[in-house]
Structure formats: structure tokens, C-alpha cells
Design an enzyme around this catalytic site. Sequence first.
Site, PDB file in Angstrom:
ATOM      1  N   HIS A 190       0.846  -1.183   0.000  1.00 29.77           N
ATOM      2  CA  HIS A 190       0.000   0.000   0.000  1.00 29.77           C
ATOM      3  C   HIS A 190       0.884   1.236   0.000  1.00 29.77           C
ATOM      4  CE1 HIS A 190      -3.169   2.786   1.172  1.00 29.77           C
ATOM      5  NE2 HIS A 190      -4.012   1.848   0.785  1.00 29.77           N
ATOM      6  N   ASP A 216      -8.013  -5.232   0.350  1.00 31.33           N
ATOM      7  CA  ASP A 216      -8.515  -6.111  -0.705  1.00 31.33           C
ATOM      8  C   ASP A 216      -8.134  -7.572  -0.512  1.00 31.33           C
ATOM      9  OD1 ASP A 216      -9.867  -4.206  -2.115  1.00 31.33           O
ATOM     10  OD2 ASP A 216      -8.085  -3.563  -3.220  1.00 31.33           O
TER      11      ASP A 216
HETATM   12  N1  ACO Z   1       3.875  -7.868  -4.844  1.00 28.68           N
HETATM   13  C1  ACO Z   1       5.193  -7.888  -5.084  1.00 28.68           C
HETATM   14  N2  ACO Z   1       6.006  -6.812  -4.964  1.00 28.68           N
HETATM   15  C2  ACO Z   1       5.435  -5.656  -4.597  1.00 28.68           C
HETATM   16  C3  ACO Z   1       4.056  -5.548  -4.318  1.00 28.68           C
HETATM   17  C4  ACO Z   1       3.271  -6.707  -4.439  1.00 28.68           C
HETATM   18  N3  ACO Z   1       1.968  -6.680  -4.195  1.00 28.68           N
HETATM   19  N4  ACO Z   1       3.760  -4.272  -3.981  1.00 28.68           N
HETATM   20  C5  ACO Z   1       4.906  -3.595  -4.044  1.00 28.68           C
HETATM   21  N5  ACO Z   1       5.942  -4.425  -4.404  1.00 28.68           N
HETATM   22  C6  ACO Z   1       7.339  -4.075  -4.522  1.00 28.68           C
HETATM   23  C7  ACO Z   1       7.646  -3.280  -5.780  1.00 28.68           C
HETATM   24  O1  ACO Z   1       8.000  -4.131  -6.848  1.00 28.68           O
HETATM   25  C8  ACO Z   1       8.753  -2.390  -5.324  1.00 28.68           C
HETATM   26  O2  ACO Z   1       9.915  -3.166  -5.280  1.00 28.68           O
HETATM   27  P1  ACO Z   1      11.367  -2.490  -5.617  1.00 28.68           P
HETATM   28  O3  ACO Z   1      11.587  -1.480  -4.542  1.00 28.68           O
HETATM   29  O4  ACO Z   1      12.325  -3.630  -5.581  1.00 28.68           O
HETATM   30  O5  ACO Z   1      11.221  -1.885  -6.983  1.00 28.68           O
HETATM   31  C9  ACO Z   1       8.404  -2.069  -3.877  1.00 28.68           C
HETATM   32  O6  ACO Z   1       7.630  -3.201  -3.434  1.00 28.68           O
HETATM   33  C10 ACO Z   1       7.608  -0.786  -3.699  1.00 28.68           C
HETATM   34  O7  ACO Z   1       6.451  -0.888  -4.520  1.00 28.68           O
HETATM   35  P2  ACO Z   1       5.809   0.324  -5.324  1.00 28.68           P
HETATM   36  O8  ACO Z   1       5.019  -0.225  -6.455  1.00 28.68           O
HETATM   37  O9  ACO Z   1       6.890   1.318  -5.630  1.00 28.68           O
HETATM   38  O10 ACO Z   1       4.871   0.935  -4.195  1.00 28.68           O
HETATM   39  P3  ACO Z   1       3.702   1.943  -4.451  1.00 28.68           P
HETATM   40  O11 ACO Z   1       3.464   2.613  -3.172  1.00 28.68           O
HETATM   41  O12 ACO Z   1       3.968   2.782  -5.659  1.00 28.68           O
HETATM   42  O13 ACO Z   1       2.477   0.975  -4.847  1.00 28.68           O
HETATM   43  C11 ACO Z   1       0.659  -0.499  -4.669  1.00 28.68           C
HETATM   44  C12 ACO Z   1       1.505   0.574  -3.969  1.00 28.68           C
HETATM   45  C13 ACO Z   1       0.220  -0.009  -6.056  1.00 28.68           C
HETATM   46  C14 ACO Z   1      -0.596  -0.766  -3.837  1.00 28.68           C
HETATM   47  C15 ACO Z   1       1.507  -1.793  -4.803  1.00 28.68           C
HETATM   48  O14 ACO Z   1       1.899  -2.244  -3.521  1.00 28.68           O
HETATM   49  C16 ACO Z   1       0.765  -2.903  -5.552  1.00 28.68           C
HETATM   50  O15 ACO Z   1       0.802  -2.950  -6.785  1.00 28.68           O
HETATM   51  N6  ACO Z   1       0.059  -3.818  -4.808  1.00 28.68           N
HETATM   52  C17 ACO Z   1      -0.732  -4.845  -5.447  1.00 28.68           C
HETATM   53  C18 ACO Z   1      -2.053  -4.248  -5.924  1.00 28.68           C
HETATM   54  C19 ACO Z   1      -3.004  -3.958  -4.771  1.00 28.68           C
HETATM   55  O16 ACO Z   1      -3.196  -4.777  -3.870  1.00 28.68           O
HETATM   56  N7  ACO Z   1      -3.643  -2.779  -4.844  1.00 28.68           N
HETATM   57  C20 ACO Z   1      -4.640  -2.371  -3.854  1.00 28.68           C
HETATM   58  C21 ACO Z   1      -4.139  -1.251  -2.991  1.00 28.68           C
HETATM   59  S1  ACO Z   1      -5.299  -0.869  -1.751  1.00 28.68           S
HETATM   60  C22 ACO Z   1      -6.438   0.020  -2.564  1.00 28.68           C
HETATM   61  O17 ACO Z   1      -6.211   0.734  -3.497  1.00 28.68           O
HETATM   62  C23 ACO Z   1      -7.782  -0.073  -2.071  1.00 28.68           C
END
Ligand code: ACO
Length: 432
Positions: free
Chosen positions: A309, A366
Site C-alpha cells: 500500500h 482487498d
Molecule cells: N507484490 C510484489 N512486490 C510488490 C508488491 C506486491 N503486491 N507491492 C509492491 N511491491 C514491490 C515493488 O516491486 C517495489 O519493489 P522495488 O523497490 O524492488 O522496486 C516495492 O515493493 C515498492 O512498490 P511500489 O510499487 O513502488 O509501491 P507503491 O506505493 O507505488 O504501490 C501499490 C503501492 C500499487 C498498492 C503496490 O503495492 C501494488 O501494486 N500492490 C498490489 C495491488 C493492490 O493490492 N492494490 C490495492 C491497494 S489498496 C487500494 O487501493 C484499495
Amino acid sequence: MPTQTVPQNEATISFNGKTISLPVVRGSEGETAISIDKLRGQTGLVTLDPGYGNTGSCRSAITFIDGDKGILRYRGYPIDELAERATFLEVAWLLIFGELPSKPQLEEFRSSVTRHTLLHENFRRFFEAFPKDAHPMAVCASSVAALTTFYQAPETDSNVSESVVRLIAKIPTIAAYAYKHSIGQPSMYPRNDLDYASNFLHMMFATPCESYAPDPILARTLDMLLILHADHEQNCSTSTVRMVGSARANLYASVSAGISALWGPLHGGANQEVIEMLERIEAEEGSAEKFLFKAKDKNDTTRLMGFGHRVYKNYDPRAAILKKHCDEVIKRVGMSSRLLEIAMKLEEIALHDDYFVSRKLYPNVDFYSGVIYKALGIPVNMFTVMFAMGRMPGWIAQWLEMRRDPDFKISRPRQIYTGATQRAYVPVDQRA
Ligand code: ACO
């Protein structure tokens, strides 16, 4: 002797030999921001913050989140207290008007919402025009925008409350009609003798052929899910609602844009993706470890959906509440608990895996909501619609707060242009 830190009221920035002071703004929970309204005027600089991770877009008194501590409060009330003790309409009032309603206020609101649940009969024809396999989020976004065509009186501060009630009242009817259309069943009229969640279950699952009595325990679970989704400060869809509303677009148009933003798989669309992920893992005979291996592989686009998140760097408090209720609901409906078991296994491995631990990736709302929706009999492609229903009061409260903000301005970010510099037009027959 320890030196005492005096809170600073300004920050300085130096650029090109010039130093300017910028005021520091503090919120009621101690969050601190540098106000940069004068930055461009005084230095010519703008800030660059892709994804807005460091940018506060407004002052807001609606929802407080401390992502490091896993805290979520609506108007100061902890989410777990509201989820366990309040009703969705009570929370909707709280978000929109700022205080918990008195008994007469709640009764008046409940009755007003109940009396506005019907859709104009012409709406049926509107639904008929959509293909049967249309995604219900697309149908909901279009239908909410279309409400403007039925209620054309220009919105003023004094009549906006009618739009507020209509949106909260009609979104369950729209959502249920979208579903009934997709499965080729006749849509069911709302029932005024039922509470908000029970009425929705009736419109989803009743048919004209036989009587249907919504299960009060399942209705209460649904009401709680709606509370958990009701607001989450300046997330992607809420910022969209504020952004569109900042052009003085009406409430229906602004909320319709929010529904479209929520549909995205990185936002509200994740609940659908979570259940699809769990079902895929189940079909592959429960290979949670194999799946997590792919989710960690940087050459693979797979992510552990429902994990991570932008704000929570600790357990999302909403996920904790939902996890607690999953088992109860599954037992109530007599469903197989296989998907819940896979979800719990994934969580257990991830919470001990350095990849997820070091990146502070925890289950978000979620991760478990899909399992409960499935137990409630909600079809997978309706999961994000449920989220939109729950988020409605939050979008409305944020839109109203934006419109009444003394600092109100149309939202219009700047950019750093990286394209070609000026060049002369070349006629087509002279181009290489
Ligand atoms: N699975 C695997 N790796 C992940 C995940 C995940 N679910 N989420 C983040 N990471 C990793 C990224 O690859 C990144 O790794 P790195 O530093 O080696 O490049 C690091 O963790 C940081 O992730 P970001 O994408 O930069 O974090 P951001 O804050 O931009 O994104 C997000 C947050 C979009 C929610 C992300 O965690 C994600 O895609 N999660 C899965 C989708 C999800 O569950 N969305 C619902 C969010 S809650 C809502 O909106 C109601």
C-alpha cells in the site's frame, strides 16, 4: 543537558544564490508540511513528485491515516469501533456532516435515503443498451454520470444535499440492476421495509418467482464491509473526484470519474484480482510458494495482489477486521474454506519473507474482502462495484469539503517538459 527541539515554523530553500523562507503547516495529528504556494513566484521553481508520494493536495478534516502505525480514523473515530458498532448510514452521515448523527437525524437520513432508491423507469432502457458482458464498473460509472441527465437543475450549495441523498440511495439500485442485466434476470425494485444492506441483497438475489429473505448476519457483514470502504483520504479515486470537482463539475460527473479511477487493478480493482489469483493458485493445487516466487521475480510482472500500500507500511487495520470475520461468514454459508486457507498461507509466508518484510508489504483491505464477498454470493466482477458503493459517502464528503475550502482553486499541476525544443514544420513530401 538534552537540547530541546523548538518546532520550526518555516523552512528555507536556497537556489541560484537566493534563499527564501516557506511556511510550515501542521495538522491536528502533528503531520508537518512545507507550504509551497509562493515557491514558483519567488524562485521560478516548481516541484516534481511523480505519483504525489510527497505532496499534500489539500487540508482535510475527514479521515486520518497513520500508515506506519496502521491507524485509520473517520472524523477521529477508530475504524474498528465504527466497523463493529455503527451502521453504514451512520458512518455516511459522520463523514459527510462531521459528527455522529443524533437519533432523529439518523432516522430522517435513513428514511430520506430509503425514499430515493428508485430509479427513473427510463433507466431500464438505458441498461438494456449495454452488452450483456459489459463490466458492471463501466455500467456503474456511465449510470452515475447519466443521473445528471435526469436531475438537470444546476447544483447550488442549498440543493446539493438532494444529489448527496440520491447518490447514496441509488448506487445500490444501479449496481444490482447492472448485475441483473448481465445475467439476464429481471431487475428487482427496492424494498423500503429493508435496511440498506438487506435491500441490496434483495435487489441482487431475489427474483419475481419466489420470496427471498436476506440473512441478517450476512447483511450486517455487508454493512461492515461498506463501512471499511467508506473513506481513505486522498487516494487515487478520491483525488480524481476532487480534481474533476475542482473544475466545478457537478457531483454526479465527479463521482462517475472516481468510479472509473477505482476500477483500475492497482486501486479498487485489486479485490477482483485477489480472488482470481487465489483461484489460480487453487487450480494449480495450492502452490503458494511457487506463486510468491513469481511475485518476487523482477523479470516477472506478477504481484501478490492485495499486498502493499502507498500509505500503510504496517498491517492495514481494515484487513485485520476482515480477516477476523472471514471464518464466521464462510461457516455461516457453508462454503469451502479453501481460498481462505490459501490466502492465510500466502500471508504467513510473505510476512516471514525478507522480500516483503524489507519493503514493508502487508495485506491491504482487498486481500480478505474478496473472500468475504465470494461467501456472500457476490460475483467476482461485482467486487469493485461493492467497493464503489462503500466509498460513495467518502467521495461525497471530500467533494463537499473541496468546494467549501477557502483555498479552493481549480486543480492544475505543472510539469517538467522533456520533449523536443522548437523546430520548424516540414511538409509531408519533404520528410525523410
Ligand atoms: N507484490 C510484489 N512486490 C510488490 C508488491 C506486491 N503486491 N507491492 C509492491 N511491491 C514491490 C515493488 O516491486 C517495489 O519493489 P522495488 O523497490 O524492488 O522496486 C516495492 O515493493 C515498492 O512498490 P511500489 O510499487 O513502488 O509501491 P507503491 O506505493 O507505488 O504501490 C501499490 C503501492 C500499487 C498498492 C503496490 O503495492 C501494488 O501494486 N500492490 C498490489 C495491488 C493492490 O493490492 N492494490 C490495492 C491497494 S489498496 C487500494 O487501493 C484499495
